[in-house]
Design an enzyme around this catalytic site. Structure first.
Site, PDB file in Angstrom:
ATOM      1  N   ASN A 123     -10.271  -6.344   1.198  1.00 38.05           N
ATOM      2  CA  ASN A 123     -10.515  -7.095   2.428  1.00 38.05           C
ATOM      3  C   ASN A 123     -11.655  -8.094   2.184  1.00 38.05           C
ATOM      4  O   ASN A 123     -12.813  -7.692   2.082  1.00 38.05           O
ATOM      5  CB  ASN A 123     -10.873  -6.098   3.538  1.00 38.05           C
ATOM      6  N   HIS A 167      -4.519 -11.199   8.267  1.00 35.22           N
ATOM      7  CA  HIS A 167      -5.768 -10.854   7.601  1.00 35.22           C
ATOM      8  C   HIS A 167      -5.497  -9.655   6.687  1.00 35.22           C
ATOM      9  O   HIS A 167      -4.890  -8.663   7.104  1.00 35.22           O
ATOM     10  CB  HIS A 167      -6.823 -10.510   8.656  1.00 35.22           C
ATOM     11  N   CYS A 169     -13.824 -11.088  10.432  1.00 30.47           N
ATOM     12  CA  CYS A 169     -12.518 -11.282   9.791  1.00 30.47           C
ATOM     13  C   CYS A 169     -11.588 -12.187  10.603  1.00 30.47           C
ATOM     14  O   CYS A 169     -10.541 -12.589  10.113  1.00 30.47           O
ATOM     15  CB  CYS A 169     -11.860  -9.932   9.534  1.00 30.47           C
TER      16      CYS A 169
END
Ligand code: COA
Length: 335
Positions: A290, A260, A118
């Site tokens: 996500n 993020h 990520c």
């Protein structure tokens, strides 16, 4: 041949994003695992996610995102020098970036994958900046794309509710007229590696007497959610604080915070620690979940195309995740 100018700056002049067609809501997921919309949305802010079906691909979504970024920047594919594909779910372990290069017709570009989960998009931006600042390249596409639905255990409610699929891209261009990357920091802490993994699971195979090989498959994603949460709310504000200072700014100079998109609670906690108003926090985690390396460019793209982020705005951004890895950057949008 690469040129060799020095004292070049970096600009961010195009963005794009693409997500799969299929939308799966929290209520839909409650038919798959023992969960509820109430649990997922109150703990994470996520309400739905887009999941890839068999006619879609990582390279396809990434190419769409990249084409939009090129169109916005007014740069032809043949003028791209470098393509950095940040992904942890490549369709080919030898790399997926070259497939995107071919689909785009970016015949001059060198293309490679960068794996940092990520944090990958942010690491990609920082990597691209080195090539641009040195004057070696002029046009770089940084793409963040992940299809973690392929690697999630759909019977594990601790992880499967969190992730979604997608791709986002930015076109970064070298400029002799100022540098719009005002500061960055990228970090890793391998001592916490076991907190979040998509690991190879070896199976022993005796090829010849005494020659035992390990052939196997990748295991599903495993995660210690509480540890990752703690890590994020501690490391991310520190990293952003550091780059704000590096850029000789204060938190009041930040127009937009793009973290993020892992969890709304993490975003809220980080903004609070930095004394950045909730109005400045760009969030779309409710719609996409996500999306790993794709989450920052998807959020950036939505905010730019909706007119929220305008040329000259100052953005603080931070990626964090497996590794464990994290990083932050301050950038100004536009030429
Ligand atoms: N639905 C219902 N219950 C669930 C569930 C789900 N989808 N997932 C877990 N639970 C249960 C657990 O089994 C546990 O039950 P138990 O107490 O009976 O064992 C309980 O809920 C845990 O709840 P809680 O302690 O409130 O969870 P949490 O507040 O730690 O939230 C996360 C869990 C995963 C949302 C949170 O830790 C988190 O967001 N961590 C960061 C994860 C992340 O962002 N990872 C990617 C980083 S890039």
């Amino acid at each position: 041949m690469p040129s060799n100018h020095t004292s070049m700056g970096v600009t961010f002049i195009g963005c794009g994003a693409a997500v799969p067609e299929t939308i799966v809501s929290n209520d839909d997921l409650a038919e798959v695992v023992d969960t509820s919309d109430e649990w997922i949305s109150s703990r994470t802010g996520i309400r739905q996610r887009h999941l890839c079906h068999d006619r879609e691909s990582l390279a396809g979504l990434a190419t769409q995102a990249a084409q939009q970024a090129l169109a916005m920047a007014g740069v032809a594919a043949v003028d791209v020098d470098l393509i950095v594909l940040a992904t942890s779910s490549a369709e080919d372990l030898f790399g997926s970036a070259c497939q995107i290069q071919a689909r785009l017709g970016a015949t001059k570009a060198v293309a490679f994958d960068l794996t940092a989960a990520c944090s990958g998009f942010l690491f990609g931006v920082v990597t691209a900046a080195q090539f641009l600042r040195s004057g070696v390249y002029r046009n770089v596409l940084v793409i963040g794309a992940d299809l973690l639905s392929r690697w999630v255990d759909w019977s594990d409610r601790n992880t499967c509710v969190l992730f979604g699929d997608g791709a986002g891209a930015v076109l970064m261009q070298g400029s002799g007229d100022g540098d719009r990357l005002l500061g960055f920091e990228i970090k890793s802490d391998g001592t916490q590696n076991a907190c979040l993994n998509l690991a190879f699971k070896p199976e022993l195979r005796e090829l010849l007497p005494g020659a035992i090989l390990t052939q196997g498959k990748y295991h599903y994603i495993t995660m210690n959610g509480k540890e990752v949460y703690r890590f994020a709310i501690n490391r991310v504000p520190d990293a952003i604080d550091k780059v704000i200072h590096q850029a000789q700014l204060t938190s009041t100079d930040i127009d937009w915070l793009i973290l993020h998109q892992a969890n709304q609670r993490i975003m809220d906690a980080v903004a609070e620690r930095l004394h950045i108003s909730a109005k400045k926090v760009i969030s779309n985690v409710a719609k996409y979940g996500n999306t790993s390396a794709a989450s920052i460019p998807i959020a950036l793209n939505e905010a730019v195309r909706s007119g929220k982020i305008k040329p000259g705005d100052t953005i603080a951004t931070s990626g964090f995740g497996a590794g464990l890895s994290w990083g932050a950057a301050i950038l100004k949008w536009g030429k």
